[in-house]
Design an enzyme around this catalytic site. Sequence first.
Site, PDB file in Angstrom:
ATOM      1  N   CYS A 344       0.806  -1.232   0.000  1.00 41.62           N
ATOM      2  CA  CYS A 344       0.000   0.000   0.000  1.00 41.62           C
ATOM      3  C   CYS A 344       0.842   1.286   0.000  1.00 41.62           C
ATOM      4  CB  CYS A 344      -1.048  -0.007   1.111  1.00 41.62           C
ATOM      5  SG  CYS A 344      -0.724  -1.071   2.499  1.00 41.62           S
ATOM      6  N   ARG A 373       7.792 -10.818   5.448  1.00 43.09           N
ATOM      7  CA  ARG A 373       7.352 -10.581   6.821  1.00 43.09           C
ATOM      8  C   ARG A 373       8.144 -11.491   7.745  1.00 43.09           C
ATOM      9  NH1 ARG A 373       0.786 -10.050   5.792  1.00 43.09           N
ATOM     10  NH2 ARG A 373       1.010  -8.408   4.222  1.00 43.09           N
ATOM     11  N   GLN A 391       1.379 -11.406  -3.475  1.00 42.27           N
ATOM     12  CA  GLN A 391      -0.082 -11.418  -3.482  1.00 42.27           C
ATOM     13  C   GLN A 391      -0.613 -10.943  -4.822  1.00 42.27           C
ATOM     14  OE1 GLN A 391      -0.787  -8.875   0.038  1.00 42.27           O
ATOM     15  NE2 GLN A 391      -1.960 -10.605   0.819  1.00 42.27           N
ATOM     16  N   ASP A 393      -2.215  -8.543  -5.321  1.00 42.14           N
ATOM     17  CA  ASP A 393      -2.554  -7.376  -4.533  1.00 42.14           C
ATOM     18  C   ASP A 393      -2.917  -6.203  -5.437  1.00 42.14           C
ATOM     19  OD1 ASP A 393      -2.792  -5.919  -2.254  1.00 42.14           O
ATOM     20  OD2 ASP A 393      -0.657  -5.595  -1.947  1.00 42.14           O
ATOM     21  N   HIS A 395      -4.691  -1.973  -5.165  1.00 42.89           N
ATOM     22  CA  HIS A 395      -5.335  -0.905  -4.405  1.00 42.89           C
ATOM     23  C   HIS A 395      -6.154  -0.069  -5.356  1.00 42.89           C
ATOM     24  CE1 HIS A 395      -2.071  -2.139  -1.710  1.00 42.89           C
ATOM     25  NE2 HIS A 395      -2.981  -1.917  -0.793  1.00 42.89           N
ATOM     26  N   LYS A 475     -14.534  -3.675   6.487  1.00 43.08           N
ATOM     27  CA  LYS A 475     -13.992  -4.608   5.487  1.00 43.08           C
ATOM     28  C   LYS A 475     -14.896  -5.808   5.273  1.00 43.08           C
ATOM     29  CE  LYS A 475     -11.264  -7.099   8.887  1.00 43.08           C
ATOM     30  NZ  LYS A 475     -10.034  -7.793   9.211  1.00 43.08           N
ATOM     31  N   HIS A 521      -8.053  -1.638  -0.171  1.00 42.88           N
ATOM     32  CA  HIS A 521      -7.044  -2.696  -0.233  1.00 42.88           C
ATOM     33  C   HIS A 521      -7.796  -3.962  -0.625  1.00 42.88           C
ATOM     34  CE1 HIS A 521      -4.296  -0.382   2.600  1.00 42.88           C
ATOM     35  NE2 HIS A 521      -5.455   0.132   2.898  1.00 42.88           N
TER      36      HIS A 521
END
Lengths: 646, 646
Positions: A344, A373, A391, A393, A395, A475, A521
């Site tokens: 992000c 991580r 991911q 992923d 946004h 969410k 997200h």
Amino acid sequence: MNSKDNMSDNQINIKFPDGAMKQYPLGTTGMQIASDISEGLARNAVGILVDGKTLDLTVKLTKNIEDFKILTFKDQEGQEIFRHSSAHLLAQAVTRLFPEAKLTIGPVVEEGFYYDIDHPPFKEEDLTKIETEMKKIAKEKLPVTRHEATYTEAKKIFKDNKYKIELLEEFEKENPNEKVSYYQQGEFKDLCRGPHVPNTGVLKAIKLTKLAGAYWRANAKNKQLQRIYGISYPDKKELNQYLALIEEAKKRDHRKIGKDLELYTFHEYSPGSPFFFPKGTEIYLQLMNFVREEYKKRGYEEVITPLLYDKELWETSGHWDHYKDDMFVIKVDDREFSMKPMNCPSHALMYKTKTRSYKDLPWRVADFAPLHRNELKGVLGGLTRVRKFSQDDAHIFCTEEQMQQEIFDLLDFVHYIYADIFKMEYEIGLSTRPEKAMGEPELWVKAEDALKIALNKKNMIYKINEGDGAFYGPKIDIEIKDALGRKWQLATIQLDFQMPLRFKATYEGEDGTKHTPIMIHRAILGSLERFIGILVEHYAGKFPLWISPEQVRVLIIADRHQIFADRVVEELKEAGIRVTKDYKAETLNKKIRNAQLDQVNYILVIGDKEEEQESVNVRTRDNEIHGTKKLEDFKKQLIKEIKDKK
Amino acid sequence: MNSKDNMSDNQINIKFPDGAMKQYPLGTTGMQIASDISEGLARNAVGILVDGKTLDLTVKLTKNIEDFKILTFKDQEGQEIFRHSSAHLLAQAVTRLFPEAKLTIGPVVEEGFYYDIDHPPFKEEDLTKIETEMKKIAKEKLPVTRHEATYTEAKKIFKDNKYKIELLEEFEKENPNEKVSYYQQGEFKDLCRGPHVPNTGVLKAIKLTKLAGAYWRANAKNKQLQRIYGISYPDKKELNQYLALIEEAKKRDHRKIGKDLELYTFHEYSPGSPFFFPKGTEIYLQLMNFVREEYKKRGYEEVITPLLYDKELWETSGHWDHYKDDMFVIKVDDREFSMKPMNCPSHALMYKTKTRSYKDLPWRVADFAPLHRNELKGVLGGLTRVRKFSQDDAHIFCTEEQMQQEIFDLLDFVHYIYADIFKMEYEIGLSTRPEKAMGEPELWVKAEDALKIALNKKNMIYKINEGDGAFYGPKIDIEIKDALGRKWQLATIQLDFQMPLRFKATYEGEDGTKHTPIMIHRAILGSLERFIGILVEHYAGKFPLWISPEQVRVLIIADRHQIFADRVVEELKEAGIRVTKDYKAETLNKKIRNAQLDQVNYILVIGDKEEEQESVNVRTRDNEIHGTKKLEDFKKQLIKEIKDKK
């Protein structure tokens, strides 16, 4: 109407989950109420829930109860009581068989229960003995009774067990003026808060599953204890179903299949970071390409971003304060940098590289960057808990007005991927404003409404998790069910009002003034590593054609068929099929068997007849014989099957 | 025959580059020999090369010379003399115009020369004045003469210049018994080892290019000096060609074009790590996909690998000893880890995950993993020097017998990519065994032979760089030439005998015993980041259709054409074309111009006629009008052009 109004001297009012209210004599027990309702309920009851608190069925009720429930194994709380009593049963059996054993603690865990015992290592055959003894005690139907004692009395009872004495001293320090409770069944007593089942006869189906080492208080400096794991159910059938599921899950364990099929491996030099072999990489890339195709259709734009960022970025995003321990931190140019754990902030930086107008929004920015991580080494396992992953992923930066349509489209995207492509059921949870929320309450209302309207418009059933949203916005979490019925939280759609503010991201609205965009997200497959692990178990390694790393293998009956077989391989390869050949000097049956063990979707055998007719003899990894097909037709069939993602 | 034999008392023998031997009177100068050969040569001569040493043309020759050459600007050594004399010319002009200026040093650099001067900052107009003065001095045709002096004498001459005094004291400390040389032209003297051109008249075409700050001895603690950069050529035409090239290179600067076309950007939070915007990402992915297609054809297998490894891996590979400073090191689980700067050790680990037989080789393992190298912040620039990048990296594990065929195939791969696809010329260098080589000499001979045989079999011209191989094996480097004739070292093919040994990688040979495979490190595009930077400059942002991020843009004449235009967009999109639309309320001309500035390959205009005929009106970014084409035909043309990678 106040419930007190209705209370006569010797009666109490009890309100049931269905809203019904009933009067009972003062001092009635849960067991009596259960019997009053039905014999079956009385047989299955394990405890009661009284205004949010679990209690023994034998407790005498002396007050009106606003919220009363008879607990059985079907209730989460009931299951815990049942398993906790199973741990006591285990402890009693151990004490009977091994009187020198010292008990420590025996809690309930997600998959059953365990008891940690100070004793020299048990053997596998000891487990069988203990299990037999447990069944015996269950048959004895010993009443389980609760007792209270002063610390002095309790210390006398448990004087031979230094662990219980240590616990008692600790409790005493915390609450010097209270009494402690212990439970008794037959000759056996254990220090315990309870509640427990009314008698050992309830604990009908029990299996001890595993032996392991453990330390008192999880401290490796203390003496090693023996941990015995077990599982229990109210009946044999349920237990057997569970054990069969475990057996099937073991067979499908993605670590095992990943090794057998040479999909991926791990190495101690990079803990928690998978190495994908060519076949695993093929699945990985097919998934990425599939998502990329969807991105093109759905107006997403992909970016490539750095992995290492100055601490200042993480201070702006808030990760430095809240997430630092989970990041890998590096000293660069005398500054602290860290490897990114999420995308992000990178996208917020890119958003800000130019002035944006409401006409440029929504901006849907996707990124497959590898994330890192710093998960504890102890919790790493296979592909489901890793330190390095990517991911699907993205946004979405959008205006308040666009939010609802975006969520609607996202739900469509989720449904398409899970229901249409992977044929998986899924459940939706909507998490709303938590107590410590940031941002204008009215924006929260708008956002929650947008989520609800989108869910309703798509006729989706969802559970509301009141107050479970992130501090930065509400969410939607999507939990999928795999072939074994296990649930996995994968997709997520999170609204975020905070990050755009922190980064001072703005857009020029229709009114000519600056506004702050909303950031969504979202990930649908989530971590590709984890998703592949789940897919491997879901399909038990039998991937559908479109993501299968080896789609076709060509075998020959005799060496003279090589020329035509090579042509088959080349033609299929040119059509984009992942095809291999096996011309080894082994029996045809052995080569077919090998291809089946390798989970190749289609196995083609080429002999005289096939060569003559420009055809291929087709069978599947499950040994379905599809017979001889024209090469051209078979190729078309493959292309269609891949295109349809069947 | 000894050359001494041939020497008469007053004659010396001089041997020329073509092997010819000639006698000259003792004391002849280089200038006299040049004049003897041709008037033209005498006019262009700038110095001589005598048995490997450069000297002034005015030096009297007193010995036989085995290796003699008259140097002109065309020779590397001649160019250096020419530019060094240009720096003196610059210094003389500055001293005339700014008598208070103190000269320090004035060396030759890759692109011209500079002089560092202790003086308050010069202005741009000062540069023009100095340049004019330089031209004036050149016209004066001042003889440039060499003089020798003792340290005492020299210190007297340069007594007003503390920098030259400091240098003299340093020389004296090093060589107390030698004399120093200085050069004089007109009134100007400079401490200098020489050699120099014979007179200032040779320095015909000069341009001062840049002003910058610098520190005496590059130490920021010292006073700041003014650095004046210049470039010089023997004639105006060459200078102008050079300046035009610089101008063109500036226009093509990939940092500028990358910004204009929104391909990529940088941020101080992640120095040296590009952020690729969607358009840049498109180019990146197209290149990757292209390489992947070739991998499939050429028998490569792709893997995905971790980025972070325990120090032990780097100790095994040798990087910890030799490369540690260039790696980003992180503390993980109380051990040192580092982000990988190259893929070879990862692939060696994967090679070792199973027993390999000669039948499994060659194993060609490809990896696009992002690599990180801790380049100094000061040298980072655009895409050509970065800290984070991915390579089209692959390693080939093969037997000695397979080595030659692999190299042959690699040369084919290189030629296909550079000559056939990118239409770039390239040059090949073969670097052989260095003095400090590891591994059996006979293996080196075999390996070098394999490289040579492969090069010869492909009829490739190559330069041998004797002793320039890596310590672990010989290599082939490929230098490509871009559209401006600039050379870039991109592809590399390196044989490695050491890494497999270090990792104890083996295979079972036909003889049933263990052997060590050879590892070939190879990259063809090299760093994708760097390659994209070069491509941007090579094409000046006008990408060929197949890698162009925006291939087609659709414009409409009036709003009523939207429906058909949308259909055109959809049809092209479905065919995999990267197409956008611009329906904004601006003039058609402006929208065409915008598309051209955005370097869109084809701009389609839709009006009544096009709608009626199901056609599109096509023009290019270079404003070539291709006229009206049937949509179907145009689509086919596009697909073919993309497939052909034209």
